[in-house]
Design an enzyme around this catalytic site. Structure first.
Site, PDB file in Angstrom:
ATOM      1  N   ARG A 257      36.512 -53.617 119.405  1.00 31.46           N
ATOM      2  CA  ARG A 257      35.959 -54.871 119.607  1.00 31.46           C
ATOM      3  C   ARG A 257      37.215 -55.986 119.830  1.00 31.46           C
ATOM      4  NH1 ARG A 257      32.413 -52.465 121.732  1.00 31.46           N
ATOM      5  NH2 ARG A 257      30.145 -52.511 121.174  1.00 31.46           N
ATOM      6  N   GLU A 286      34.173 -61.262 127.348  1.00 31.55           N
ATOM      7  CA  GLU A 286      33.758 -60.192 128.170  1.00 31.55           C
ATOM      8  C   GLU A 286      32.519 -60.448 129.108  1.00 31.55           C
ATOM      9  OE1 GLU A 286      33.707 -56.722 126.206  1.00 31.55           O
ATOM     10  OE2 GLU A 286      35.700 -56.520 125.549  1.00 31.55           O
ATOM     11  N   HIS A 304      37.141 -53.017 129.435  1.00 26.67           N
ATOM     12  CA  HIS A 304      35.972 -52.349 128.709  1.00 26.67           C
ATOM     13  C   HIS A 304      35.301 -50.983 129.270  1.00 26.67           C
ATOM     14  CE1 HIS A 304      32.994 -53.143 125.229  1.00 26.67           C
ATOM     15  NE2 HIS A 304      33.191 -51.832 125.311  1.00 26.67           N
TER      16      HIS A 304
HETATM   17  C1  8YV Z   1      30.259 -49.296 126.162  1.00 25.90           C
HETATM   18  C2  8YV Z   1      30.681 -49.739 123.830  1.00 25.90           C
HETATM   19  O1  8YV Z   1      30.931 -50.186 127.074  1.00 25.90           O
HETATM   20  O2  8YV Z   1      29.361 -47.874 122.740  1.00 25.90           O
HETATM   21  C3  8YV Z   1      29.883 -49.305 122.607  1.00 25.90           C
HETATM   22  O3  8YV Z   1      29.895 -49.809 121.479  1.00 25.90           O
HETATM   23  O4  8YV Z   1      31.312 -50.793 123.468  1.00 25.90           O
HETATM   24  C4  8YV Z   1      30.854 -48.792 125.144  1.00 25.90           C
HETATM   25  O5  8YV Z   1      30.651 -47.537 124.762  1.00 25.90           O
HETATM   26  C5  8YV Z   1      28.853 -50.117 126.268  1.00 25.90           C
HETATM   27  O6  8YV Z   1      28.366 -50.367 125.139  1.00 25.90           O
HETATM   28  C6  8YV Z   1      27.920 -49.158 127.022  1.00 25.90           C
HETATM   29  O7  8YV Z   1      26.754 -49.646 127.253  1.00 25.90           O
END
Ligand code: 8YV
Length: 338
Positions: A257, A286, A304
């Site tokens: 993050r 983002e 990301h």
């Molecule tokens: C995805 C993520 O980009 O799972 C997570 O926490 O940051 C990533 O896998 C995203 O959340 C997919 O919805």
């Protein structure tokens, strides 16, 4: 937004012991396989245009549903959670990270929250290794040079980078993704170090060397890869002081993050060449990223996409649906976080 076909016609099915199928909002466009399963088992409200909800639109879209399947792009802060209807039983996230959800607020309202661990560890580890190699071997700089027709020289001193074989690979947060990434780094002959609050059992550590403080790990890592969740405790954990403690010429990798890193301090450390390079898949802002980082040659940047493979997207969607199925069958979902 549209209602998926069959909204008012339950085809005689009585799923999950309810006389009508639970109404499920899926906030973003997911894999066709996942949407098909959701439409089969739920009265699914899909978002085929993949439009990003404003906060008000998110609250409005949640008013008539029993469940929501969001991504990390939708923020469920305390105010949003307070505005959710009583009928909404579960927020089944399509992500392992849940920093976009106020878990205490959800628990306070009796709303179940789930995530999707495990299924994205391989894909995210692959991106962490890509970020490491891209940073170490000047991947972005080289790509840009060839692509823009500026490659007009070659010499033994041209585009020399950092070799990672035999170097120390530090994992800050040796959870599921950290452990898979460590295994991949071992494949490059790297020596793995890590910091967790407590040492892992030997079968999980696989010979990795535990450090009892982040400082000790940071000072020991030629490549430092961040794998901890964003929480109030880890917010800005890589601040100017800790970045200064990284060995001169080290590489920082972040696929977790953006909130973990003080980006202004990172820019300074990259400019001064205290750090050789950084490989980043996540940012404080983002979408968009950070223009001050983007202006530097010694950073390898991705938007990301840690979990963005066909296989993993399907697995994440199915895992979120498994959690929903459990809730509506009145069972405990496997990945409950609140
Ligand atoms: C995805 C993520 O980009 O799972 C997570 O926490 O940051 C990533 O896998 C995203 O959340 C997919 O919805």
């Amino acid at each position: 937004m549209r209602d998926d076909e069959g909204r008012d016609d339950n085809d005689g099915r009585e799923g999950f012991g309810m006389s009508v199928r639970p109404r499920l909002l899926i906030t973003r466009r997911l894999s066709p396989e996942v949407e098909a399963r959701a439409a089969r088992d739920y009265d699914a409200v899909l978002n085929p245009e993949d439009r990003v909800f404003t906060r008000d639109e998110l609250v409005a879209a949640c008013q008539e549903v029993d469940a929501v399947l969001p991504c990390h792009s939708e923020r469920f802060d305390a105010a949003v959670i307070a505005a959710l209807p009583d009928r909404l039983r579960v927020i089944a996230n399509h992500s392992v990270g849940v920093d976009h959800v106020d878990l205490a607020a959800a628990a306070g309202r009796g709303i179940i929250v789930t995530n999707t661990p495990d299924v994205l560890s391989d894909a995210t580890a692959e991106i962490a290794i890509l970020c490491m190699l891209g940073a170490a071997r000047r991947g972005a700089e080289g790509d840009r040079m060839v692509r823009e027709g500026r490659w007009n020289t070659w010499s033994p001193s041209f585009m020399v980078g950092a070799q990672i074989t035999g170097k120390r690979f530090g994992v800050l947060g040796m959870g599921r993704v950290g452990r898979v990434t460590a295994a991949r780094a071992r494949g490059f002959g790297m020596e793995v170090h890590y910091h967790n609050r407590r040492p892992l059992p030997p079968e999980d550590a696989q010979g990795a060397i535990w450090h009892d403080t982040p400082e000790s790990l940071i000072a020991t890592s030629d490549v430092l890869s961040l794998h901890c969740p964003a929480t109030p405790e880890t917010e800005g954990i890589m601040n100017a002081e800790r970045i200064a403690k990284m060995p001169r010429g080290a590489i920082l990798v972040n696929t977790a993050r953006g909130a973990l890193v003080d980006e202004a301090a990172l820019v300074e450390a990259l400019k001064s060449r205290h750090l050789f390079a950084a490989g980043l898949d996540v940012f404080r802002t983002e979408p968009g990223g950070n223009p001050a980082l983007a202006a530097l040659d010694n950073v390898f940047l991705l938007p990301h996409i840690g979990s963005a493979t066909f296989e993993t997207r399907i697995a994440m969607g199915y895992r979120a649906l498994d959690n929903l199925d459990a809730v509506f069958a009145d069972n405990e979902p496997g990945d409950r976080v609140a």
